[in-house]
Design a protein around this motif. Structure first.
Motif, mmCIF file in Angstrom:
data_model
loop_
_atom_site.group_PDB
_atom_site.id
_atom_site.type_symbol
_atom_site.label_atom_id
_atom_site.label_comp_id
_atom_site.label_asym_id
_atom_site.label_seq_id
_atom_site.Cartn_x
_atom_site.Cartn_y
_atom_site.Cartn_z
ATOM 1 N N PRO B 292 50.175 21.934 26.888
ATOM 2 C CA PRO B 292 50.317 20.645 26.811
ATOM 3 C C PRO B 292 51.513 19.413 27.988
ATOM 4 C CG PRO B 292 52.094 22.122 25.710
ATOM 5 C CD PRO B 292 51.961 22.902 26.230
ATOM 6 N N PHE B 293 51.876 20.523 28.764
ATOM 7 C CA PHE B 293 52.054 19.969 30.024
ATOM 8 C C PHE B 293 51.505 21.096 31.147
ATOM 9 C CE2 PHE B 293 54.652 17.815 27.170
ATOM 10 C CZ PHE B 293 55.461 16.815 27.525
ATOM 11 N N ASP B 294 51.873 20.285 32.670
ATOM 12 C CA ASP B 294 50.668 20.964 33.213
ATOM 13 C C ASP B 294 52.148 22.886 33.691
ATOM 14 O OD1 ASP B 294 52.527 19.358 34.797
ATOM 15 O OD2 ASP B 294 51.476 18.760 36.288
ATOM 16 N N TYR B 295 53.498 21.985 33.790
ATOM 17 C CA TYR B 295 54.756 23.447 33.908
ATOM 18 C C TYR B 295 54.734 24.502 33.140
ATOM 19 C CZ TYR B 295 58.022 22.356 30.455
ATOM 20 O OH TYR B 295 58.913 21.993 29.036
ATOM 21 N N LYS B 296 54.256 23.679 32.043
ATOM 22 C CA LYS B 296 54.217 25.207 30.258
ATOM 23 C C LYS B 296 53.158 25.795 31.105
ATOM 24 C CE LYS B 296 56.381 25.467 27.597
ATOM 25 N NZ LYS B 296 58.315 25.378 26.958
ATOM 26 N N GLU B 297 51.592 25.405 31.350
ATOM 27 C CA GLU B 297 51.457 26.972 31.498
ATOM 28 C C GLU B 297 51.407 27.759 32.105
ATOM 29 O OE1 GLU B 297 47.664 26.149 32.881
ATOM 30 O OE2 GLU B 297 47.276 27.379 34.555
ATOM 31 N N LEU B 298 52.779 27.713 33.547
ATOM 32 C CA LEU B 298 53.482 28.503 34.569
ATOM 33 C C LEU B 298 54.222 29.373 34.158
ATOM 34 C CD1 LEU B 298 53.270 25.871 37.251
ATOM 35 C CD2 LEU B 298 51.661 27.559 37.149
ATOM 36 N N HIS B 299 55.223 28.113 32.914
ATOM 37 C CA HIS B 299 56.166 29.214 31.899
ATOM 38 C C HIS B 299 55.810 30.264 31.154
ATOM 39 C CE1 HIS B 299 59.406 27.576 29.691
ATOM 40 N NE2 HIS B 299 60.202 27.795 30.605
ATOM 41 N N HIS B 300 54.870 29.433 30.749
ATOM 42 C CA HIS B 300 54.166 30.886 29.593
ATOM 43 C C HIS B 300 53.279 31.937 29.965
ATOM 44 C CE1 HIS B 300 53.516 27.454 26.177
ATOM 45 N NE2 HIS B 300 55.559 27.648 26.462
ATOM 46 N N MET B 301 53.304 31.745 31.862
ATOM 47 C CA MET B 301 52.469 32.817 31.742
ATOM 48 C C MET B 301 53.599 34.043 32.954
ATOM 49 S SD MET B 301 50.054 31.397 34.879
ATOM 50 C CE MET B 301 49.689 32.920 35.660
ATOM 51 N N LEU B 306 52.527 37.652 32.326
ATOM 52 C CA LEU B 306 51.194 37.496 33.534
ATOM 53 C C LEU B 306 51.873 37.633 34.507
ATOM 54 C CD1 LEU B 306 49.061 35.309 30.923
ATOM 55 C CD2 LEU B 306 48.926 38.434 31.678
ATOM 56 N N ALA B 307 52.523 36.772 35.048
ATOM 57 C CA ALA B 307 53.624 36.631 36.265
ATOM 58 C C ALA B 307 55.106 36.916 36.126
ATOM 59 C CB ALA B 307 53.229 34.964 36.386
ATOM 60 N N ARG B 308 55.002 37.561 37.414
ATOM 61 C CA ARG B 308 57.153 37.293 37.401
ATOM 62 C C ARG B 308 57.681 36.559 37.331
ATOM 63 N NH1 ARG B 308 55.302 41.096 40.715
ATOM 64 N NH2 ARG B 308 55.865 39.567 43.186
ATOM 65 N N LYS B 309 59.355 36.092 37.172
ATOM 66 C CA LYS B 309 59.479 35.140 37.022
ATOM 67 C C LYS B 309 59.398 34.525 38.374
ATOM 68 C CE LYS B 309 63.257 36.326 33.369
ATOM 69 N NZ LYS B 309 63.760 37.176 33.314
ATOM 70 N N GLY B 310 59.121 32.837 38.139
ATOM 71 C CA GLY B 310 59.219 32.117 39.568
ATOM 72 C C GLY B 310 57.451 32.320 40.186
ATOM 73 N N GLU B 311 56.398 34.079 39.831
ATOM 74 C CA GLU B 311 55.532 34.089 40.522
ATOM 75 C C GLU B 311 54.467 33.295 40.376
ATOM 76 O OE1 GLU B 311 53.638 38.242 41.508
ATOM 77 O OE2 GLU B 311 53.551 37.573 39.543
ATOM 78 N N ALA B 312 54.828 32.983 39.149
ATOM 79 C CA ALA B 312 53.132 31.644 38.286
ATOM 80 C C ALA B 312 52.653 30.958 39.562
ATOM 81 C CB ALA B 312 52.874 31.840 37.031
ATOM 82 N N PRO B 313 54.082 29.528 39.882
ATOM 83 C CA PRO B 313 53.344 29.371 40.490
ATOM 84 C C PRO B 313 52.665 29.233 42.141
ATOM 85 C CG PRO B 313 55.574 28.767 40.356
ATOM 86 C CD PRO B 313 55.269 29.848 39.527
ATOM 87 N N ILE B 314 53.439 30.291 42.165
ATOM 88 C CA ILE B 314 52.351 31.370 43.851
ATOM 89 C C ILE B 314 50.867 31.885 43.353
ATOM 90 C CG2 ILE B 314 52.571 32.914 44.910
ATOM 91 C CD1 ILE B 314 55.864 32.921 45.041
ATOM 92 N N LEU B 315 50.898 32.114 42.671
ATOM 93 C CA LEU B 315 49.497 33.123 42.005
ATOM 94 C C LEU B 315 48.302 31.576 41.133
ATOM 95 C CD1 LEU B 315 50.729 35.398 39.306
ATOM 96 C CD2 LEU B 315 50.132 36.012 41.352
ATOM 97 N N THR B 316 49.235 30.220 41.249
ATOM 98 C CA THR B 316 48.848 28.869 41.252
ATOM 99 C C THR B 316 48.312 28.549 41.899
ATOM 100 O OG1 THR B 316 49.531 28.646 39.222
ATOM 101 C CG2 THR B 316 47.855 26.882 40.237
#
Lengths: 157, 393
Positions: B292-301, B306-316
């Motif tokens: 529903p918000f862009d950061y939520k995709e990262l937070h939920h990953m 599906l990603a380590r903590k803090g890693e989702a933005p890097i994968l993106t």
């Protein structure tokens, strides 16, 4: 601290709150738009028929809830029908005594399933009975807005 | 947590349907539900007569402005004269609805279940925001006149602070999802935008900006879920529901570390255990994560592991979550691109995984072969997690 022992709810320490939605904008939908347009412009009721089930619906529906077919067959029905059941309101929604009782009826129409809830008028409460024939009293054409209240009430036919 | 993974019967998804997602639809909620449900049955090659039971999902009654919305929606959802129930866990409803559909079938009670989610967000005036307002504690928080975006803004800020996340990387999610939505025929906010567009959009509640948020939407979605016996008879490509999970945290949202959605992890662990998944990052081929918000995709990953903590933005940033990446996330376009009719948005995600695993997603089809997919939704006062894992048959 129980409610009953305190008596008045406001004697408890409390916070006021309300659900702040100011209101809702509803749409009548695909079939509903057609129904109200017909009522406004032609003073008739609109029904629809599922050709697969050979079942008709009033007010008109855009789909058949029984078989899920899309309904494209619409037809007009005269606003004259029978009282299926009725009730007489003597007390209003706020508990106030009504000066004049209001008669509300469930009315069914010839050859279609379903019906409408509406008021009965131009009759004495002693004369109303289940099965009686009634017909719609409509607002003049130029005052109709395509709403259920374009029908003022049903009177004895 | 102990769950009995030895469920009675396997359950397959065999059809999916969707209406247009738009800000304001003429159709009544019932008509929207019917449109999606009919499409799902047609997709499965089944008729309403084949349906044994119906599960309806819808978020608060106060959105459509109709009380007992499950009962109201029943005749547009095939529920007329059938065992029918409605489930509701706020924004988590869209994925919880097929979870309920799953147990209807897995329990052995029913063979064919129609699952329908509908939401009309447009009726509430002046804005559905005022409906959301009543999720807060009426004494502790509401006197401060909170707005829904407040809590997201604080969660987003906490997430950015804790893992040193740059706003530019968060904005990439919005850019990706709105671009993915260009290939979705139902999409409301498909667009080709840039990171600069997001960063230059109006600041609503710092650090949340206009283009970080999903829109107000009307729409419906539906699935057909069947027993193995029926699935084998009617299709060569069933999509099996392999794992389901759900969890709630407290509505007292100040009780937790906002940078990490623990309740999503609890739900995910339940679903992974059931599906026999040990390494989700390697074993999940495609994911529809609640955005529903862009950061939520990262937070939920991260909550989904599906990603380590803090890693989702890097994968993106590295393009891993793009449609042609190694772990495509929200190939549909998500809530940011397709739209957000709360319950229907979550079910749209499950429908997308169904289409992806069948190779029927058209222009949205992910590049890598997709055998195992996941859909997740989240809701209420940032407290409900719902997860479903599916595999191609």
């Amino acid at each position: 601290m129980s409610w009953d022992k305190v008596g008045l709810p406001t004697k408890l320490r409390h916070w006021y709150g309300d659900m702040e939605v100011e209101g809702y904008l509803y749409t009548a939908g695909i079939a509903g738009e057609k129904f109200f347009k017909t009522l406004k412009e032609r003073g008739k009721l609109l029904a629809s028929r599922c050709m697969k089930c050979d079942v008709s619906y009033l007010p008109a529906r855009a789909y058949c809830p029984s078989c899920f077919s899309e309904i494209t067959e619409y037809f007009e029905v005269e606003p004259e029908g029978n009282v299926e059941t009725y009730t007489i309101l003597r007390v209003g929604v706020d508990g106030e005594k009504l000066e004049e009782p209001v008669i509300v009826a469930f009315i069914t129409f010839d050859g279609v399933n379903g019906g409408l809830i509406h008021r009965l008028g131009e009759m004495d409460e002693k004369d109303v009975e289940i099965g009686m024939r009634v017909k719609a009293v409509l607002k003049p054409t130029d005052e109709r807005r395509g709403e259920i209240t374009d029908i003022l009430y049903f009177k004895p036919a | 947590m102990k769950t009995n993974i030895y469920v009675k019967r396997r359950v397959a998804v065999v059809g999916a349907g969707l209406t247009l997602f738009r800000r304001r639809m003429l159709e009544t909620p019932k008509e929207l539900a019917w449109e999606a449900a009919k499409m799902a049955l047609d997709w499965a090659g089944l008729e309403l007569d084949d349906v044994d039971a119906v599960v309806i999902g819808s978020a608060p009654d106060a959105f459509d402005g109709v009380h007992m919305k499950g009962e109201y929606l029943a005749d547009g959802s095939g529920g007329w004269g059938r065992p029918t129930m409605r489930v509701y866990v706020g924004g988590g409803t869209g994925v919880f609805t097929p979870i309920a559909g799953w147990w209807h079938v897995a329990s052995g009670l029913f063979d064919v279940v129609l699952v329908v989610a509908e939401e009309k967000m447009s009726p509430a005036q002046p804005h559905p925001q005022f409906v959301f307002k009543h999720i807060w504690d009426p004494i502790l928080e509401r006197p401060l006149n909170p707005n829904l975006i407040w809590i997201f803004a604080m969660e987003m800020h906490r997430y950015m602070y804790k893992y040193n996340v740059r706003k530019e990387d968060i904005a990439l999610v919005s850019v990706k999802n709105k671009r993915n939505a260009l290939d979705h025929p139902a999409a409301q906010l498909a667009a080709k935008i840039t990171v600069e567009d997001v960063l230059n959009s109006e600041v609503l509640v710092y650090p949340v900006q206009r283009l970080d948020i999903s829109p107000v939407t009307d729409g419906a979605a539906a699935l057909v879920m069947v027993s193995e016996k029926v699935a084998r008879r009617i299709t060569d490509s069933p999509v099996w529901v392999e794992g389901v999970g759900w969890a709630l945290d407290s509505t007292q949202w100040t009780n937790r570390e906002l940078a990490y959605p623990k309740y999503v992890e609890v739900a995910a662990r339940m679903a992974y255990r059931m599906a026999g998944i040990n390494n989700p990052r390697k074993e999940i081929d495609v994911a529809e994560v609640y955005d529903p918000f862009d950061y939520k995709e990262l937070h939920h990953m991260e909550g989904l592991m599906l990603a380590r903590k803090g890693e989702a933005p890097i994968l993106t940033r590295e393009g891993v979550t793009e449609r042609d990446g190694d772990l495509p996330v929200n190939p549909s376009g998500g809530l940011l691109g397709v739209g957000n009719p709360i319950a229907a948005a979550g079910l749209m995600k499950v429908a997308e995984i169904f289409w992806q695993l069948r190779g029927e997603a058209g222009g949205r089809q992910v590049k890598k072969p997709a055998y195992t997919g996941l859909a997740q939704a989240w809701g209420d006062l940032m407290q409900a997690g719902t997860v479903i894992v599916m595999r191609a048959g």
